[in-house]
Design a protein around this motif. Structure first.
Motif, PDB file in Angstrom:
ATOM      1  N   GLY A   1       7.331  51.248  54.928  1.00 55.97           N
ATOM      2  CA  GLY A   1       8.524  50.435  54.733  1.00 55.97           C
ATOM      3  C   GLY A   1       8.284  48.974  55.043  1.00 55.97           C
ATOM      4  N   SER A   2       7.572  48.684  56.127  1.00 58.37           N
ATOM      5  CA  SER A   2       7.301  47.291  56.484  1.00 58.37           C
ATOM      6  C   SER A   2       6.371  46.622  55.480  1.00 58.37           C
ATOM      7  CB  SER A   2       6.694  47.229  57.891  1.00 58.37           C
ATOM      8  OG  SER A   2       5.473  47.959  57.950  1.00 58.37           O
TER       9      SER A   2
ATOM     10  N   SER B   1       6.029  47.432  52.329  1.00 57.40           N
ATOM     11  CA  SER B   1       6.779  47.275  51.090  1.00 57.40           C
ATOM     12  C   SER B   1       7.738  46.096  51.163  1.00 57.40           C
ATOM     13  CB  SER B   1       7.548  48.565  50.786  1.00 57.40           C
ATOM     14  OG  SER B   1       8.340  48.431  49.633  1.00 57.40           O
ATOM     15  N   GLY B   2       8.472  45.960  52.263  1.00 60.93           N
ATOM     16  CA  GLY B   2       9.445  44.889  52.372  1.00 60.93           C
ATOM     17  C   GLY B   2       8.841  43.531  52.637  1.00 60.93           C
ATOM     18  N   TYR B   3       7.724  43.484  53.339  1.00 60.98           N
ATOM     19  CA  TYR B   3       7.128  42.196  53.693  1.00 60.98           C
ATOM     20  C   TYR B   3       6.366  41.581  52.529  1.00 60.98           C
ATOM     21  CZ  TYR B   3       4.561  38.645  56.306  1.00 60.98           C
ATOM     22  OH  TYR B   3       4.042  37.453  56.745  1.00 60.98           O
TER      23      TYR B   3
ATOM     24  N   GLY C   1       6.337  42.737  49.152  1.00 59.62           N
ATOM     25  CA  GLY C   1       7.071  42.728  47.899  1.00 59.62           C
ATOM     26  C   GLY C   1       6.132  42.855  46.700  1.00 59.62           C
TER      27      GLY C   1
ATOM     28  N   ASP D   1       5.371  46.519  46.669  1.00 55.98           N
ATOM     29  CA  ASP D   1       6.710  47.075  46.850  1.00 55.98           C
ATOM     30  C   ASP D   1       7.044  48.058  45.735  1.00 55.98           C
ATOM     31  OD1 ASP D   1       9.329  47.399  47.847  1.00 55.98           O
ATOM     32  OD2 ASP D   1      10.057  45.902  46.442  1.00 55.98           O
TER      33      ASP D   1
ATOM     34  N   GLN E   1       7.805  51.990  46.404  1.00 55.10           N
ATOM     35  CA  GLN E   1       9.153  52.466  46.079  1.00 55.10           C
ATOM     36  C   GLN E   1       9.127  53.604  45.068  1.00 55.10           C
ATOM     37  OE1 GLN E   1      11.933  51.617  47.796  1.00 55.10           O
ATOM     38  NE2 GLN E   1      10.308  50.639  48.994  1.00 55.10           N
TER      39      GLN E   1
ATOM     40  N   ALA F   1      11.811  54.721  55.640  1.00 49.22           N
ATOM     41  CA  ALA F   1      11.068  53.689  54.912  1.00 49.22           C
ATOM     42  C   ALA F   1      12.003  52.808  54.099  1.00 49.22           C
ATOM     43  CB  ALA F   1      10.019  54.341  54.006  1.00 49.22           C
ATOM     44  N   ARG F   2      13.023  53.396  53.492  1.00 54.93           N
ATOM     45  CA  ARG F   2      13.992  52.619  52.729  1.00 54.93           C
ATOM     46  C   ARG F   2      14.760  51.650  53.638  1.00 54.93           C
ATOM     47  NH1 ARG F   2      16.010  54.056  47.625  1.00 54.93           N
ATOM     48  NH2 ARG F   2      14.201  54.207  46.242  1.00 54.93           N
TER      49      ARG F   2
ATOM     50  N   ARG G   1      12.384  48.814  54.756  1.00 50.56           N
ATOM     51  CA  ARG G   1      12.113  47.915  53.631  1.00 50.56           C
ATOM     52  C   ARG G   1      13.283  46.977  53.370  1.00 50.56           C
ATOM     53  NH1 ARG G   1      14.230  47.822  47.921  1.00 50.56           N
ATOM     54  NH2 ARG G   1      12.625  46.677  46.750  1.00 50.56           N
TER      55      ARG G   1
ATOM     56  N   LEU H   1      13.212  42.818  53.782  1.00 51.99           N
ATOM     57  CA  LEU H   1      13.525  41.903  52.682  1.00 51.99           C
ATOM     58  C   LEU H   1      14.534  40.843  53.105  1.00 51.99           C
ATOM     59  CD1 LEU H   1      13.778  44.360  49.640  1.00 51.99           C
ATOM     60  CD2 LEU H   1      11.978  42.681  50.082  1.00 51.99           C
TER      61      LEU H   1
END
Length: 384
Positions: free
Chosen positions: A190-191, A193-195, A197, A201, A205, A253-254, A257, A261
């Protein structure tokens, strides 16, 4: 730029000049806020007691999982008495059964002519405690050869109290181990993916959506049924834990993320990045601590889900298998109508699951509110 709360308030001193009141650490503010949530605070004692009983089940359980009395199947719970004609002391009376010649149904009655003296720290079956072999039990008959069913017995003559305590060790620990694995996977993916992008990401996802699109129960059943039948109870235990954890990380994770963001462009994060902070430091020092309340809520709500998953799989015969014991295995005894009519005490494992899940949910609500920075900041200002 720091994310920890430091509550400072100006109060007048003896000379009339403003003075700075002592500031309280963040953990103190969180604990004070948590104690104000009475239901969560009471639930904490329930969960602590449950895990102590589970960890030392050999000591608190009167008998082992192998102990049974074949001629006392479906025996009802025996009451504990303090006074009798023979004198003062904890004791229970024996049981006798009569069988209906037509229906073959057993009818149990109390036999006052047979007295079983009870006591604390009595001698019984040996068990392993912290690597040592001991034979002392917290409560039970004074005579090791006698048997008392304080919560009744099952279809083969096992003591339900002992089976309930031994089953708690499996059902409660599988939740902690499963959540620990799912927590690590959810935080990491999750981190990232969100960091970062972009394509990273997108790929992560799509993986999450793939797992979330699969029906949970059929997937559990399929993976559990694929386990070799020759595996030992310990191997099946860890396999079930991995199965539940691999499927249970997607929601966390969602959440991580989404928070990343919204936080990665905050001023304190940008300032730390310009100051030369590395990516692992940005994530571990600034971003993850800022969403503590969300992580606490997700973790505390995931543990009951893990417990329910193991219970469901074992109840369906695809999880922990006898002679190993869990609450799901014990609930297999309650699949027939007799459990609801003549032996309702067989449903006690289900009651234990309900109490544990509710208590953990209450703790999650209390920790989520206590970790709220606005809540702790308000409390700290009031106490300063």
């Amino acid at each position: 730029m720091a994310t920890s709360l430091q509550t400072v308030s100006a109060v007048p001193s003896d000379d009339g000049k403003p003075a700075v009141a002592p500031q309280l650490p963040q953990r103190t503010l969180v604990w004070m806020a948590f104690r104000r949530h009475r239901l969560a605070y009471a639930s904490l004692f329930v969960i602590v007691a449950a895990y102590v009983l589970a960890m030392f089940s050999g000591f608190f359980a009167p008998y082992s999982t192998q102990h049974l009395v074949a001629d006392r199947t479906y025996a009802p719970p025996q009451a504990v008495h303090l006074f009798s004609d023979e004198g003062f002391g904890l004791h229970a009376y024996g049981q006798s059964a009569t069988q209906d010649p037509e229906t073959l149904e057993l009818t149990w009655s109390t036999d006052t002519s047979e007295r079983v003296d009870l006591g604390f720290f009595v001698q019984g079956e040996p068990y392993s405690l912290l690597g040592l072999t001991v034979d002392r039990h917290f409560f039970g008959p004074m005579d090791p050869s006698e048997t008392v069913f304080l919560l009744g017995s099952d279809r083969v003559g096992h003591d339900m109290l002992s089976m309930l305590l031994h089953g708690a060790r499996t059902s409660l620990t599988i939740g902690l181990v499963g959540v620990a694995i799912a927590f690590v996977i959810g935080i990491v993916l999750g981190s990232v993916s969100g960091y970062y992008g972009g394509r990273t990401d997108t790929v992560i996802q799509r993986i999450i959506e793939f797992f979330m699109s699969m029906p949970t129960l059929p997937l559990w059943l399929g993976l559990a049924a694929a386990l070799p039948t020759s595996w030992s109870g310990t191997q099946r235990y860890f396999a079930i834990t991995l199965i539940v954890a691999v499927i249970g990380w997607t929601d966390l994770a969602r959440v991580v993320r989404g928070r990343f963001l919204s936080l990665r462009d905050e001023q304190y994060v940008v300032a730390a990045r310009l100051d030369g902070a590395s990516t692992p430091r940005l994530i571990g020092r600034y971003l993850v601590p800022s969403m503590t309340s969300h992580l606490i809520a997700s973790v505390t709500l995931s543990v009951p889900g893990m417990i329910l998953a193991e219970t469901a799989l074992s109840f369906l015969g695809l999880g922990i298998q006898p002679p190993d014991v869990s609450w799901g295995v014990l609930l297999q005894e309650a699949q027939n109508l007799r459990a609801l009519t003549t032996a309702p005490w067989l449903l006690l494992p289900g009651l234990a699951v309900i109490i544990t899940v509710l208590a953990m949910n209450f703790i999650g609500d209390g920790l989520r509110d206590a970790a709220d920075p606005y809540q702790t900041q308000s409390l700290g200002g009031a106490r300063s």
